[in-house]
Scaffold this motif. Structure first.
Motif, mmCIF file in Angstrom:
data_model
loop_
_atom_site.group_PDB
_atom_site.id
_atom_site.type_symbol
_atom_site.label_atom_id
_atom_site.label_comp_id
_atom_site.label_asym_id
_atom_site.label_seq_id
_atom_site.Cartn_x
_atom_site.Cartn_y
_atom_site.Cartn_z
ATOM 1 N N MET A 125 -58.429 2.997 14.963
ATOM 2 C CA MET A 125 -57.445 3.878 14.558
ATOM 3 C C MET A 125 -55.940 3.570 15.592
ATOM 4 N N ASN A 126 -56.142 3.125 16.627
ATOM 5 C CA ASN A 126 -55.003 2.997 17.526
ATOM 6 C C ASN A 126 -54.249 1.838 16.813
ATOM 7 N N ASP A 127 -54.713 0.989 16.305
ATOM 8 C CA ASP A 127 -54.090 -0.301 15.653
ATOM 9 C C ASP A 127 -53.433 0.261 14.483
ATOM 10 N N GLU A 128 -54.045 0.916 13.715
ATOM 11 C CA GLU A 128 -53.317 1.480 12.430
ATOM 12 C C GLU A 128 -52.027 2.395 12.797
ATOM 13 N N LEU A 129 -52.317 3.090 13.800
ATOM 14 C CA LEU A 129 -51.365 4.178 14.024
ATOM 15 C C LEU A 129 -50.002 3.318 14.745
ATOM 16 N N SER A 130 -50.467 2.459 15.524
ATOM 17 C CA SER A 130 -49.413 1.611 16.127
ATOM 18 C C SER A 130 -48.606 0.702 15.172
ATOM 19 N N ALA A 131 -49.157 -0.004 14.289
ATOM 20 C CA ALA A 131 -48.386 -0.554 13.053
ATOM 21 C C ALA A 131 -47.689 0.442 12.355
ATOM 22 N N GLU A 132 -48.287 1.538 11.850
ATOM 23 C CA GLU A 132 -47.145 2.667 11.271
ATOM 24 C C GLU A 132 -46.073 3.019 11.934
ATOM 25 N N CYS A 133 -46.437 3.049 13.355
ATOM 26 C CA CYS A 133 -45.074 3.800 13.997
ATOM 27 C C CYS A 133 -44.132 2.540 14.426
ATOM 28 N N ALA A 134 -44.749 1.230 14.341
ATOM 29 C CA ALA A 134 -43.636 0.029 14.320
ATOM 30 C C ALA A 134 -42.851 -0.009 12.909
ATOM 31 N N LYS A 135 -43.557 0.426 11.791
ATOM 32 C CA LYS A 135 -42.927 0.434 10.505
ATOM 33 C C LYS A 135 -41.780 1.662 10.527
ATOM 34 N N LEU A 136 -42.335 2.778 11.093
ATOM 35 C CA LEU A 136 -41.423 3.921 10.959
ATOM 36 C C LEU A 136 -39.996 3.811 11.924
ATOM 37 N N LYS A 137 -40.294 3.106 13.121
ATOM 38 C CA LYS A 137 -39.209 2.736 13.928
ATOM 39 C C LYS A 137 -38.085 1.879 13.232
ATOM 40 N N ALA A 138 -38.704 0.767 12.562
ATOM 41 C CA ALA A 138 -37.919 -0.382 12.004
ATOM 42 C C ALA A 138 -37.021 0.509 10.835
ATOM 43 N N ALA A 139 -37.859 1.542 10.057
ATOM 44 C CA ALA A 139 -37.200 2.150 9.044
ATOM 45 C C ALA A 139 -36.082 2.955 9.472
ATOM 46 N N PHE A 140 -36.445 3.802 10.677
ATOM 47 C CA PHE A 140 -35.428 4.749 11.290
ATOM 48 C C PHE A 140 -34.273 3.774 11.787
ATOM 49 N N LYS A 141 -34.493 2.807 12.391
ATOM 50 C CA LYS A 141 -33.289 1.979 12.926
ATOM 51 C C LYS A 141 -32.408 1.366 11.594
ATOM 52 N N GLU A 142 -33.061 0.955 10.441
ATOM 53 C CA GLU A 142 -32.345 0.539 9.299
ATOM 54 C C GLU A 142 -31.462 1.907 8.910
ATOM 55 N N ARG A 143 -31.959 2.985 8.834
ATOM 56 C CA ARG A 143 -31.253 4.326 8.273
ATOM 57 C C ARG A 143 -30.219 4.652 9.283
ATOM 58 N N CYS A 144 -30.392 4.330 10.749
ATOM 59 C CA CYS A 144 -29.404 4.517 11.618
ATOM 60 C C CYS A 144 -28.044 3.615 11.465
ATOM 61 N N TRP A 145 -28.208 2.704 11.056
ATOM 62 C CA TRP A 145 -27.181 1.704 10.757
ATOM 63 C C TRP A 145 -26.493 1.981 9.376
ATOM 64 N N GLN A 146 -27.184 2.610 8.621
ATOM 65 C CA GLN A 146 -26.562 3.075 7.298
ATOM 66 C C GLN A 146 -25.814 4.360 7.457
ATOM 67 N N LEU A 147 -25.644 5.017 8.634
ATOM 68 C CA LEU A 147 -25.051 6.241 8.923
ATOM 69 C C LEU A 147 -23.397 5.802 9.049
ATOM 70 N N PRO A 148 -22.335 6.773 8.413
ATOM 71 C CA PRO A 148 -21.082 6.415 8.521
ATOM 72 C C PRO A 148 -20.586 6.526 10.254
ATOM 73 N N GLY A 149 -19.381 5.702 10.499
ATOM 74 C CA GLY A 149 -18.985 5.665 11.682
ATOM 75 C C GLY A 149 -19.861 5.178 12.713
ATOM 76 N N GLN A 150 -19.943 5.552 13.893
ATOM 77 C CA GLN A 150 -20.654 5.189 15.091
ATOM 78 C C GLN A 150 -21.597 6.071 15.446
ATOM 79 N N ALA A 151 -22.195 6.786 14.497
ATOM 80 C CA ALA A 151 -23.283 7.829 14.693
ATOM 81 C C ALA A 151 -24.539 7.048 14.975
ATOM 82 N N HIS A 152 -24.528 5.539 14.318
ATOM 83 C CA HIS A 152 -25.834 5.002 14.310
ATOM 84 C C HIS A 152 -26.036 4.413 15.684
ATOM 85 N N LEU A 153 -24.986 4.385 16.569
ATOM 86 C CA LEU A 153 -25.204 3.652 17.923
ATOM 87 C C LEU A 153 -25.710 4.904 18.771
#
Length: 86
Positions: free
Chosen positions: A50-78
């Motif tokens: 269960m921990n392995d599965e949740l860690s993998a899902e957490c890593a995917k969500l963090k990567a997706a969040f990071k990608e979305r941050c870069w799509q924000l206008p201006g410097q909000a992503h920073l």
């Protein structure tokens, strides 16, 4: 579990009888603990999976969040990136 007290029916048991009874009790306790240990190992294995599965899902969500941050206008992503991804 029934305790075998057949040898104690005549009064005070001998040292040999007491040691034999103690050995039987310890043997039964050992079998019970081995059974509980087996169940605990299965539970631990499930928790590790269960921990392995949740860690993998957490890593995917963090990567997706990071990608979305870069799509924000201006410097909000920073600001968001520093706050979440450190």
């Amino acid at each position: 579990m029934l305790i075998d007290d057949e040898d104690f029916s005549l009064g005070i048991p001998t040292l040999e009888q007491m040691l034999k009874q103690q050995a039987v009790l310890l043997d039964n306790e050992c079998h019970q603990l081995m059974s509980e240990l087996g169940h605990a190992r299965c539970s631990i294995a499930q928790l590790v999976l269960m921990n392995d599965e949740l860690s993998a899902e957490c890593a995917k969500l963090k990567a997706a969040f990071k990608e979305r941050c870069w799509q924000l206008p201006g410097q909000a992503h920073l600001r968001l990136d520093d706050a979440f991804c450190g």
